[in-house]
Enzyme design. Structure first.
Site, PDB file in Angstrom:
ATOM      1  N   ASN A  90       0.528  -1.118   0.105  1.00 21.35           N
ATOM      2  CA  ASN A  90       0.011   0.275  -0.595  1.00 21.35           C
ATOM      3  C   ASN A  90       0.790   1.224  -0.324  1.00 21.35           C
ATOM      4  O   ASN A  90       0.112   2.162  -0.630  1.00 21.35           O
ATOM      5  CB  ASN A  90      -1.501   0.189   1.570  1.00 21.35           C
ATOM      6  CG  ASN A  90      -1.341   1.499   1.279  1.00 21.35           C
ATOM      7  OD1 ASN A  90      -2.339   1.710   0.598  1.00 21.35           O
ATOM      8  ND2 ASN A  90      -1.321   2.029   2.216  1.00 21.35           N
ATOM      9  N   SER A 142      -3.567   2.091  -8.608  1.00 18.40           N
ATOM     10  CA  SER A 142      -5.014   2.973  -9.272  1.00 18.40           C
ATOM     11  C   SER A 142      -5.788   3.992  -9.962  1.00 18.40           C
ATOM     12  O   SER A 142      -4.439   2.937 -11.057  1.00 18.40           O
ATOM     13  CB  SER A 142      -4.125   4.572  -8.985  1.00 18.40           C
ATOM     14  OG  SER A 142      -4.706   5.896  -8.496  1.00 18.40           O
ATOM     15  N   TYR A 155       3.593   9.290 -11.441  1.00 21.08           N
ATOM     16  CA  TYR A 155       2.650   8.508 -11.289  1.00 21.08           C
ATOM     17  C   TYR A 155       1.941   7.012 -11.283  1.00 21.08           C
ATOM     18  O   TYR A 155       1.873   6.509 -11.215  1.00 21.08           O
ATOM     19  CB  TYR A 155       1.876   9.235  -9.672  1.00 21.08           C
ATOM     20  CG  TYR A 155       0.745   8.598  -9.238  1.00 21.08           C
ATOM     21  CD1 TYR A 155       1.256   8.538  -7.428  1.00 21.08           C
ATOM     22  CD2 TYR A 155      -0.607   8.442  -9.525  1.00 21.08           C
ATOM     23  CE1 TYR A 155       0.437   7.300  -6.692  1.00 21.08           C
ATOM     24  CE2 TYR A 155      -1.463   7.688  -8.615  1.00 21.08           C
ATOM     25  CZ  TYR A 155      -0.765   7.420  -6.882  1.00 21.08           C
ATOM     26  OH  TYR A 155      -2.285   6.878  -6.048  1.00 21.08           O
ATOM     27  N   LYS A 159       1.743   3.622 -11.263  1.00 23.83           N
ATOM     28  CA  LYS A 159       0.631   2.528 -10.326  1.00 23.83           C
ATOM     29  C   LYS A 159       0.731   1.943 -11.901  1.00 23.83           C
ATOM     30  O   LYS A 159      -0.022   0.378 -11.902  1.00 23.83           O
ATOM     31  CB  LYS A 159      -0.397   3.136 -10.620  1.00 23.83           C
ATOM     32  CG  LYS A 159      -0.226   4.114  -9.421  1.00 23.83           C
ATOM     33  CD  LYS A 159       0.195   3.351  -7.462  1.00 23.83           C
ATOM     34  CE  LYS A 159       0.632   3.909  -6.315  1.00 23.83           C
ATOM     35  NZ  LYS A 159       0.302   3.477  -5.286  1.00 23.83           N
ATOM     36  N   ILE A 188     -10.816   8.867  -3.196  1.00 23.06           N
ATOM     37  CA  ILE A 188     -11.227   8.339  -2.609  1.00 23.06           C
ATOM     38  C   ILE A 188     -11.190   9.766  -1.316  1.00 23.06           C
ATOM     39  O   ILE A 188     -10.004  10.147  -1.268  1.00 23.06           O
ATOM     40  CB  ILE A 188      -9.932   7.461  -1.854  1.00 23.06           C
ATOM     41  CG1 ILE A 188      -9.884   6.135  -2.761  1.00 23.06           C
ATOM     42  CG2 ILE A 188     -10.688   6.604  -0.418  1.00 23.06           C
ATOM     43  CD1 ILE A 188     -11.995   5.632  -2.990  1.00 23.06           C
TER      44      ILE A 188
END
Length: 247
Positions: A90, A142, A155, A159, A188
């Protein structure tokens, strides 16, 4: 839920989505190992909360981007429990910038933090779980790894790479019944989304069929399912938890 093992390591497990995963898995009867890199007070507070609610939790400190530390953390778990049944990768960070202004080290540092750390975890988990004859891994990717995003080239690459890596590990672990799956959260409610400009929030909310941002607990419940025996015939999959933003 029914599980084939008794404990789980959650990297970056002291706050945010990681903490919600720890709470849900502890509620389901697993001993949760809460990993943190800094701010031990958060990990200690979460451990106390879980234990007060009747769960089992322990804290293990290491930087998931540093191989020696990661391996030492896993060894501490094995020395204590004699096994590692589950792993949730995570831990992750962002460092947003438009691609044409992004330095090479700003790109590679995110790959190391998000993707390489997950690789180390998956590799070591596979070694352990093959010998045990049971186990499962869930990698927290993600939605950005699926659709990309302006200012998040690094990023998105980390991912997206995690998704492809998960499928490869699933093929390598399948013959021994070791399962690897991915969860790709959408937007989220978290410290990260709190920092978004209001117009950005409204733009995404208008494009989410369910009309709201998700909650960390909803990611945690999905992780619990993928680790459980209820998902015993699921491996190499990507579970989208995004309210319908990307179908």
């Amino acid at each position: 839920m029914e599980f084939c093992g008794k404990n789980v390591l959650i990297t970056g497990g002291s706050k945010g989505i990681g903490a919600e995963i720890a709470k849900v898995l502890a509620r389901e009867g697993l001993k949760v190992w809460i990993n943190y890199r800094s701010k031990p007070e958060l990990a200690d507070a979460l451990q106390k909360e879980i234990i007060e609610n009747g769960g089992s939790a322990a804290v293990v400190s290491f930087d998931a981007t540093k191989e020696e530390e990661f391996l030492a953390g896993i060894e501490a778990i094995l020395s204590s429990d004699g096994a590692l049944a589950f792993l949730v990768n995570n831990a992750g960070i962002t460092n947003d910038k438009l691609s044409m202004r992004m330095k090479t080290e700003e790109f590679t540092s995110i790959l190391e933090s998000n993707l390489t750390s997950s690789f180390i975890g998956c590799r070591e988990a596979l070694k352990i779980m093959r010998k045990q004859g049971y186990g499962a891994v869930v990698n927290i990717s993600s939605i950005i790894g699926e659709i990309g995003n302006v200012g998040q080239c690094n990023y998105a690459a980390s991912k997206g790479g995690m998704i492809a890596m998960t499928k490869s590990f699933a093929k390598e672990g399948g013959s021994k019944g070791i399962r690897f799956n991915c969860v790709t959260p959408g937007f989220i409610c978290s410290d990260m989304t709190k920092g978004l400009k209001e117009e950005v929030k409204q733009f995404y909310l208008q494009n989410i069929p369910l009309g709201r941002f998700g909650e960390g607990k909803e990611i945690a419940e999905s992780v619990a399912f993928l680790l459980s025996q209820g998902a015993s015939y699921i491996t190499g999959e990507v579970l989208k938890v995004n309210g319908g933003l990307y179908m």
